[in-house]
Scaffold this motif. Structure first.
Motif, PDB file in Angstrom:
ATOM      1  N   SER A 343       9.931  70.719 -18.922  1.00 43.93           N
ATOM      2  CA  SER A 343       9.723  70.622 -20.363  1.00 43.93           C
ATOM      3  C   SER A 343       8.560  71.521 -20.742  1.00 43.93           C
ATOM      4  O   SER A 343       7.629  71.716 -19.954  1.00 43.93           O
ATOM      5  CB  SER A 343       9.420  69.179 -20.760  1.00 43.93           C
ATOM      6  OG  SER A 343       8.917  69.115 -22.086  1.00 43.93           O
ATOM      7  N   GLU A 507      19.547  58.586 -32.228  1.00 44.93           N
ATOM      8  CA  GLU A 507      19.221  59.323 -31.004  1.00 44.93           C
ATOM      9  C   GLU A 507      17.723  59.635 -30.979  1.00 44.93           C
ATOM     10  O   GLU A 507      17.127  59.981 -32.000  1.00 44.93           O
ATOM     11  CB  GLU A 507      20.018  60.621 -30.924  1.00 44.93           C
ATOM     12  CG  GLU A 507      21.535  60.419 -30.876  1.00 44.93           C
ATOM     13  CD  GLU A 507      22.011  59.802 -29.574  1.00 44.93           C
ATOM     14  OE1 GLU A 507      21.177  59.588 -28.667  1.00 44.93           O
ATOM     15  OE2 GLU A 507      23.224  59.515 -29.471  1.00 44.93           O
ATOM     16  N   TYR A 509      14.431  61.806 -29.584  1.00 47.57           N
ATOM     17  CA  TYR A 509      14.022  63.105 -29.057  1.00 47.57           C
ATOM     18  C   TYR A 509      12.524  63.065 -28.761  1.00 47.57           C
ATOM     19  O   TYR A 509      11.736  62.499 -29.530  1.00 47.57           O
ATOM     20  CB  TYR A 509      14.311  64.226 -30.060  1.00 47.57           C
ATOM     21  CG  TYR A 509      15.780  64.530 -30.219  1.00 47.57           C
ATOM     22  CD1 TYR A 509      16.367  65.591 -29.531  1.00 47.57           C
ATOM     23  CD2 TYR A 509      16.584  63.735 -31.035  1.00 47.57           C
ATOM     24  CE1 TYR A 509      17.723  65.865 -29.666  1.00 47.57           C
ATOM     25  CE2 TYR A 509      17.939  63.997 -31.170  1.00 47.57           C
ATOM     26  CZ  TYR A 509      18.501  65.060 -30.477  1.00 47.57           C
ATOM     27  OH  TYR A 509      19.845  65.326 -30.595  1.00 47.57           O
ATOM     28  N   THR A 510      12.149  63.658 -27.651  1.00 49.45           N
ATOM     29  CA  THR A 510      10.739  63.779 -27.300  1.00 49.45           C
ATOM     30  C   THR A 510      10.442  65.241 -26.999  1.00 49.45           C
ATOM     31  O   THR A 510      11.097  65.843 -26.131  1.00 49.45           O
ATOM     32  CB  THR A 510      10.401  62.918 -26.058  1.00 49.45           C
ATOM     33  OG1 THR A 510      10.781  61.572 -26.314  1.00 49.45           O
ATOM     34  CG2 THR A 510       8.911  62.967 -25.764  1.00 49.45           C
ATOM     35  N   GLY A 512      11.254  67.765 -28.583  1.00 48.90           N
ATOM     36  CA  GLY A 512      12.416  68.604 -28.855  1.00 48.90           C
ATOM     37  C   GLY A 512      13.589  68.387 -27.930  1.00 48.90           C
ATOM     38  O   GLY A 512      14.650  68.996 -28.117  1.00 48.90           O
ATOM     39  N   LYS A 513      13.442  67.520 -26.934  1.00 50.58           N
ATOM     40  CA  LYS A 513      14.534  67.270 -25.996  1.00 50.58           C
ATOM     41  C   LYS A 513      15.084  65.864 -26.195  1.00 50.58           C
ATOM     42  O   LYS A 513      14.327  64.909 -26.379  1.00 50.58           O
ATOM     43  CB  LYS A 513      14.064  67.448 -24.552  1.00 50.58           C
ATOM     44  CG  LYS A 513      13.911  68.897 -24.139  1.00 50.58           C
ATOM     45  CD  LYS A 513      13.845  69.031 -22.630  1.00 50.58           C
ATOM     46  CE  LYS A 513      13.910  70.497 -22.219  1.00 50.58           C
ATOM     47  NZ  LYS A 513      13.941  70.645 -20.752  1.00 50.58           N
ATOM     48  N   LYS A 514      16.407  65.763 -26.094  1.00 52.49           N
ATOM     49  CA  LYS A 514      17.056  64.472 -26.321  1.00 52.49           C
ATOM     50  C   LYS A 514      16.800  63.535 -25.144  1.00 52.49           C
ATOM     51  O   LYS A 514      16.942  63.917 -23.979  1.00 52.49           O
ATOM     52  CB  LYS A 514      18.564  64.680 -26.509  1.00 52.49           C
ATOM     53  CG  LYS A 514      19.319  63.399 -26.817  1.00 52.49           C
ATOM     54  CD  LYS A 514      20.808  63.694 -27.009  1.00 52.49           C
ATOM     55  CE  LYS A 514      21.589  62.403 -27.218  1.00 52.49           C
ATOM     56  NZ  LYS A 514      23.039  62.665 -27.385  1.00 52.49           N
ATOM     57  N   GLN A 515      16.416  62.312 -25.474  1.00 54.82           N
ATOM     58  CA  GLN A 515      16.297  61.277 -24.454  1.00 54.82           C
ATOM     59  C   GLN A 515      17.698  60.723 -24.168  1.00 54.82           C
ATOM     60  O   GLN A 515      18.523  60.590 -25.073  1.00 54.82           O
ATOM     61  CB  GLN A 515      15.379  60.147 -24.936  1.00 54.82           C
ATOM     62  CG  GLN A 515      13.919  60.531 -25.069  1.00 54.82           C
ATOM     63  CD  GLN A 515      13.163  60.413 -23.755  1.00 54.82           C
ATOM     64  OE1 GLN A 515      13.707  60.050 -22.716  1.00 54.82           O
ATOM     65  NE2 GLN A 515      11.870  60.714 -23.794  1.00 54.82           N
ATOM     66  N   THR A 516      17.959  60.403 -22.901  1.00 56.49           N
ATOM     67  CA  THR A 516      19.259  59.896 -22.492  1.00 56.49           C
ATOM     68  C   THR A 516      19.125  58.465 -21.986  1.00 56.49           C
ATOM     69  O   THR A 516      18.003  57.958 -21.803  1.00 56.49           O
ATOM     70  CB  THR A 516      19.838  60.758 -21.368  1.00 56.49           C
ATOM     71  OG1 THR A 516      18.991  60.635 -20.218  1.00 56.49           O
ATOM     72  CG2 THR A 516      19.927  62.220 -21.803  1.00 56.49           C
ATOM     73  N   SER A 623       7.856  62.304 -34.387  1.00 57.24           N
ATOM     74  CA  SER A 623       8.643  63.348 -35.059  1.00 57.24           C
ATOM     75  C   SER A 623       8.104  63.677 -36.448  1.00 57.24           C
ATOM     76  O   SER A 623       8.462  64.703 -37.034  1.00 57.24           O
ATOM     77  CB  SER A 623      10.110  62.909 -35.161  1.00 57.24           C
ATOM     78  OG  SER A 623      10.251  61.818 -36.056  1.00 57.24           O
TER      79      SER A 623
END
Length: 628
Positions: A343, A507, A509-510, A512-516, A623
């Protein structure tokens, strides 16, 4: 002093720590017992000669604004000085079987064409500085605090992109990283000296080179802090080398595959030399200079040196998915993982002693400073005479046993992770799952709410960002672990909890990346707490309840961690070589900590499931933060 301290030891090992302000050596034996420590303070050593303050020189002029450097000859003097001190102390150099160590990361040393011969011909009658006076093209090394490469930082990220650079090298561009420092020297500071440079070392490989009497390779884990090394490919990246060398087609108007491009990339590759893969094998025997001048055993082996943060993780028996949380002025989280999930908001390095593993590092500016600000406000409210006392803060914190749908973000300083301006933000999640911002003093938020809120938000940030590193490498149940899973912690229930989280917040995001599902439900194996605030039981119990590692929370005392990590690396390497096999490193040093007073397990409520709501609330609040 006599050598009686060492009489019962079969072999001795030296762990070096060349940090910003001092050179330290710790002596251990084959039983991993720490026997004695020696150190030389740079501000005291030849102070009138080098003019350093806290080990560095700050250059404040227009051309080099933000430059912070350390004199290379000061380091050489310190090496001779510390060995002279040990010699006066009747230290038995002849019993030293191996040496390794750590050095400040990201610094670089530039060797001249005279270096190879000078190192090989060192004579015991003269000092290192006297004999290596012509061995460097640049007399100073950039320090990790250096901020003079803003232009280069912008250029690296313009061409590669922050996220893509992190995917390749484990980190986005940073002022201090070696690739940026090289471009600065090669293109605008002193191209002539850069071109005259024969080899470039990191500080870690520089110190190993001096001890060997020859310039050695860069160690792979430390190479990951350069913005040049392609971690997945296991080699320097050509595009990044072209940028650093000043021959990139887009930045420098040099056609790819032209003679100028090929020569520039090839020259830098040769200057850097090979990167040494993670290994226990010796780099060679110690230089005759140290045998003749100080009495070292001529069979003493020099093992690869690594970076300081990397040495810290090998000072403890950290296994895959363990987390080391350092609670100082800033907060640093180090995580051991098999998962390469980079990241732009944190760092990934190869692990220095465990192949196919990585060290993740998350660095926060706002640690104890933010907590102390809340403490001071609480003490003022309750008229506590000792304004620095944590008693009232802890009393309030200890009453907090679950998440109350309130969360604050407290950044007295601009924050690194997430990248945000200095600010304070307080939010409440309503019964209708709406997020409402509030101010201190309003009906639903008083000073006491800040106490639990600040510890919760700091810990939840660690949890959010650790998840992707642990994702795919840790199971959500303890089926592979000796301890039973917490009540309700089964796959079906976790899917229900995750679905409820997404239903509430959408959904997540942390950075800029999606948490799954995998990242949100990943748990650390064990958590270790070090640093000043680790002495506050109320704070670490609350953190432990939120992180809820599968196999326990530990408060750890590890003085001289970097030097210790180096010493342990030396003795581990020595034993691997003796047995001619790879010994699992965490198991090797675990024998020391099984009965250690320096590691204390503590109990914390398991509130991991309870804080899923907090995970979602923090992600949404972040965010909306104001950015720098």
């Amino acid at each position: 002093m006599t050598t009686s301290l060492y009489d019962s030891s079969e072999s001795l090992f030296l762990g070096f720590d060349l940090s910003t302000q001092q050179l330290k050596i710790i002596v251990t034996n084959e039983k991993l017992a720490a026997l004695k420590t020696y150190n030389v303070e740079f501000d005291v050593l030849n102070k009138d000669v080098y003019g350093v303050h806290k080990g560095v020189i700050a250059i404040d002029n227009e051309e080099h604004k933000g430059a912070i450097v350390s004199p290379v000859f000061m380091w050489l003097d310190s090496l001779d000085q510390i060995f002279e001190d040990m010699k006066k102390d009747s230290f038995p150099f002849n019993k030293v079987a191996g040496v390794s160590g750590s050095c400040q990361q990201h610094g670089s040393v530039f060797w001249s064409k005279q270096a190879e011969a000078a190192l090989a011909e060192l004579q015991a009658k003269s000092t290192l500085t006297e004999q290596l006076k012509n061995a460097f093209t640049f007399k100073h090394s950039p320090n990790w605090q250096d901020h003079s490469t803003g232009k280069e930082l912008a250029e690296f990220e313009k061409i590669i992109g922050a996220d893509n650079l992190a995917d390749i090298s484990g980190s986005r561009a940073h002022y201090r990283f070696t690739g940026l420092q090289i471009r600065k020297l090669a293109t605008r500071f002193n191209p002539a000296k850069y071109n005259a440079t024969w080899r470039i070392s990191l500080v870690s490989s520089f110190l190993a080179s001096v001890l060997l009497g020859k310039v050695t390779t860069i160690e792979e884990a430390d190479a990951c802090g350069m913005n040049l090394y392609d971690i997945k490919a296991g080699d320097f990246n050509e595009d990044l080398l072209a940028i650093a060398a000043g021959v990139h087609p887009e930045l420098d108007n040099v056609k790819k595959d032209s003679p100028e491009y090929v020569a520039g990339v090839t020259a830098l590759r040769e200057k850097l030399g090979k990167v040494r893969p993670i290994s226990y094998e010796s780099e060679g025997k110690i230089s005759p200079y140290f045998v003749d001048r100080y009495g070292f055993n001529p069979e003493c082996q020099v093992y690869s040196f690594t970076g300081d943060n990397l040495a810290t993780i090998i000072s403890l028996p950290l296994a895959p998915n363990d987390a080391l949380i350092s609670l100082g002025t800033s907060t640093t989280v180090l995580i051991i993982t098999k998962n390469y999930n980079p990241s732009s908001q944190y760092h990934l390095f190869k692990h220095p002693t465990m192949p196919d593993h990585y060290m993740g590092m998350i660095c926060y500016c706002n640690g104890s400073l933010a907590r102390e600000k809340v403490r001071d406000e609480i003490n003022e409210k309750y008229n506590v005479k000792d304004t620095k006392s944590w008693d009232k803060f802890n009393e309030i914190l200890d009453k907090s046993h679950s998440f109350n749908n309130k969360l604050g973000i407290y950044f007295p300083l601009g924050e690194i992770v997430p990248n945000a301006a200095a600010q304070t933000k307080r939010s409440i999640l309503t019964a209708e799952n709406k997020i409402v911002d509030v101010e201190l003093g309003e009906k639903n938020w008083v000073e006491d709410d800040d106490v639990s809120s600040i510890v919760e938000s700091q810990t939840l940030s660690c949890r959010l960002r650790a998840g992707p590193m642990l994702s795919g490498s840790v199971k959500t149940t303890a089926s592979t672990s000796p301890s039973p899973p917490p009540e309700g912690d089964d796959k079906q229930h976790l899917h229900h909890v995750y679905k409820d989280l997404v239903d509430k917040f959408g959904e997540l995001y942390t950075d800029g990346k999606k948490q799954t599902y995998e990242s949100v439900t990943a748990r650390p194996n064990r958590c270790y707490y070090v640093g000043g605030a680790s002495n506050n039981g109320s704070i670490i119990r609350k953190m432990g309840s939120i992180l809820a590692p599968l196999n326990g929370n530990y408060k750890v005392e590890i003085p001289n961690a970097c030097a210790l990590g180096g010493a342990y690396k030396a003795s581990w390497s020595y034993e691997c070589e003796a047995k001619k096999e790879w010994i699992a490193y965490d198991k090797y040093i675990n024998r020391l900590f099984e009965k250690s007073d320096g590691m204390e397990k503590f109990e914390a409520e398991d509130k991991w499931l309870d804080y899923f709501t907090g995970v979602g609330l923090l992600a949404k609040m972040e965010s909306e933060l104001k950015h720098n």
